[in-house]
Scaffold this motif. Sequence first.
Motif, PDB file in Angstrom:
ATOM      1  N   TRP A 180      42.976  29.869  38.543  1.00  0.00           N
ATOM      2  CA  TRP A 180      42.091  30.358  39.613  1.00  0.00           C
ATOM      3  C   TRP A 180      42.822  31.381  40.478  1.00  0.00           C
ATOM      4  CZ3 TRP A 180      43.174  29.169  44.859  1.00  0.00           C
ATOM      5  CH2 TRP A 180      42.247  29.682  45.756  1.00  0.00           C
ATOM      6  N   ARG A 181      44.101  31.079  40.781  1.00  0.00           N
ATOM      7  CA  ARG A 181      44.861  31.931  41.687  1.00  0.00           C
ATOM      8  C   ARG A 181      45.168  33.293  41.059  1.00  0.00           C
ATOM      9  NH1 ARG A 181      47.350  34.942  44.137  1.00  0.00           N
ATOM     10  NH2 ARG A 181      49.079  34.720  45.595  1.00  0.00           N
ATOM     11  N   TYR A 182      45.538  33.291  39.778  1.00  0.00           N
ATOM     12  CA  TYR A 182      45.950  34.539  39.146  1.00  0.00           C
ATOM     13  C   TYR A 182      44.907  35.074  38.179  1.00  0.00           C
ATOM     14  CZ  TYR A 182      50.379  33.389  41.165  1.00  0.00           C
ATOM     15  OH  TYR A 182      51.354  33.089  42.070  1.00  0.00           O
ATOM     16  N   GLY A 183      43.721  34.484  38.178  1.00  0.00           N
ATOM     17  CA  GLY A 183      42.689  34.957  37.275  1.00  0.00           C
ATOM     18  C   GLY A 183      42.034  36.213  37.787  1.00  0.00           C
TER      19      GLY A 183
ATOM     20  N   ASN B 235      38.927  36.739  38.706  1.00  0.00           N
ATOM     21  CA  ASN B 235      37.811  36.652  39.653  1.00  0.00           C
ATOM     22  C   ASN B 235      37.979  35.424  40.547  1.00  0.00           C
ATOM     23  OD1 ASN B 235      35.458  37.047  40.966  1.00  0.00           O
ATOM     24  ND2 ASN B 235      34.131  36.406  39.289  1.00  0.00           N
ATOM     25  N   PRO B 236      38.955  35.455  41.484  1.00  0.00           N
ATOM     26  CA  PRO B 236      39.193  34.245  42.289  1.00  0.00           C
ATOM     27  C   PRO B 236      38.122  33.991  43.335  1.00  0.00           C
ATOM     28  CG  PRO B 236      40.640  36.004  42.983  1.00  0.00           C
ATOM     29  CD  PRO B 236      39.901  36.523  41.793  1.00  0.00           C
ATOM     30  N   GLU B 237      37.269  34.980  43.622  1.00  0.00           N
ATOM     31  CA  GLU B 237      36.274  34.767  44.678  1.00  0.00           C
ATOM     32  C   GLU B 237      35.228  33.742  44.270  1.00  0.00           C
ATOM     33  OE1 GLU B 237      37.037  37.860  43.597  1.00  0.00           O
ATOM     34  OE2 GLU B 237      38.465  38.263  45.221  1.00  0.00           O
TER      35      GLU B 237
ATOM     36  N   GLY C 214      35.693  30.881  42.881  1.00  0.00           N
ATOM     37  CA  GLY C 214      36.106  29.536  43.262  1.00  0.00           C
ATOM     38  C   GLY C 214      35.826  28.483  42.217  1.00  0.00           C
TER      39      GLY C 214
ATOM     40  N   GLY D  82      37.706  27.393  39.720  1.00  0.00           N
ATOM     41  CA  GLY D  82      38.829  26.484  39.502  1.00  0.00           C
ATOM     42  C   GLY D  82      38.935  25.438  40.585  1.00  0.00           C
TER      43      GLY D  82
ATOM     44  N   ALA E  50      45.026  27.031  47.847  1.00  0.00           N
ATOM     45  CA  ALA E  50      43.841  26.179  47.755  1.00  0.00           C
ATOM     46  C   ALA E  50      44.004  25.036  48.744  1.00  0.00           C
ATOM     47  CB  ALA E  50      43.670  25.655  46.330  1.00  0.00           C
TER      48      ALA E  50
ATOM     49  N   PRO F  94      43.744  34.693  47.357  1.00  0.00           N
ATOM     50  CA  PRO F  94      42.293  34.727  47.537  1.00  0.00           C
ATOM     51  C   PRO F  94      41.863  33.760  48.632  1.00  0.00           C
ATOM     52  CG  PRO F  94      42.871  33.564  45.546  1.00  0.00           C
ATOM     53  CD  PRO F  94      44.120  34.173  46.051  1.00  0.00           C
TER      54      PRO F  94
END
Lengths: 103, 172
Positions: free
Chosen positions: A50-53, A55-57, A59, A61, B48, B123
């Motif tokens: 999620w962090r380095y993918g 499209n993290p916006e 959410g 992950g 997160a 993010p």
Amino acid sequence: MSPLQLCLLLSSLLFCVGLVAAMARSNAILVLLGVELMLNAANINFIAFWRYGPNPEAGTGVLFVLFSIAVAAAEAAVGLALVIAVYRHQKTIRLASINRLKG
Amino acid sequence: MTLALILLSVLILGSAIVALSLRNLIHSALLLVACWAGIAAFYLWAGAEFVAFAQGLVYVGAISMVVLFAVLLTRQGTASEPLGFASWQRFILALVAGGGVAGILVGAVLGTPLTVTTPGPVPVLTVKQIGAQLMGPHVVALLVVGILLTVSLLGAVVLAAEENVKSPEDEV
């Protein structure tokens, strides 16, 4: 080495620690804890991607990890209740000595 | 940034390995609490926050207590009997299998050309956004998780409850 690879290495090694514990230990509680560690390793992977993918916006992950933690809580409750029930019938939690189907 | 990640990895892996190799179950459970707290710190590191607090509440708070209760309820008189040959053999076989899996996974991770090499800014995902996502597109999953938790807690109570307990009123 990128941080994403470091995160993936961390989760792989944590998974293998849990795997060895689940296979090698004879105590039912420790086997359950090994399974919990494997679940945690999978959650670390979700957060890392999620962090380095790309499209993290979205959410996705984070939401997946939240549901996974909820399911892990349910699994731990039922698993430890099973351990206690087995202990009451067989008076042991060593997996090698629990070899009867009828308590 | 990377140094913090390496330190966290050492903390998580070290406490997990030591916890699962100890003979004393109470020490194992307490060290696993440290491991789970380290994982929560990793989630904080990754940005997160909500997941980190969920991890802290569920694992460090709740599951550790359940594990400690299970350890105390299934306590045996002589905790440390010597390891036999069968368990050593099984330990070595498990170590070989786990090492093989670790080798395959590490090789796959290091050999894969991951496209994201330059990490962007952290993010931002606020609690409000998570709540909107949970109550919007994922509302069915949220309801199913609620039902699952209820059913599993009832099931845990039914499994762990004593059978044939006579209440004092029955004997009068």
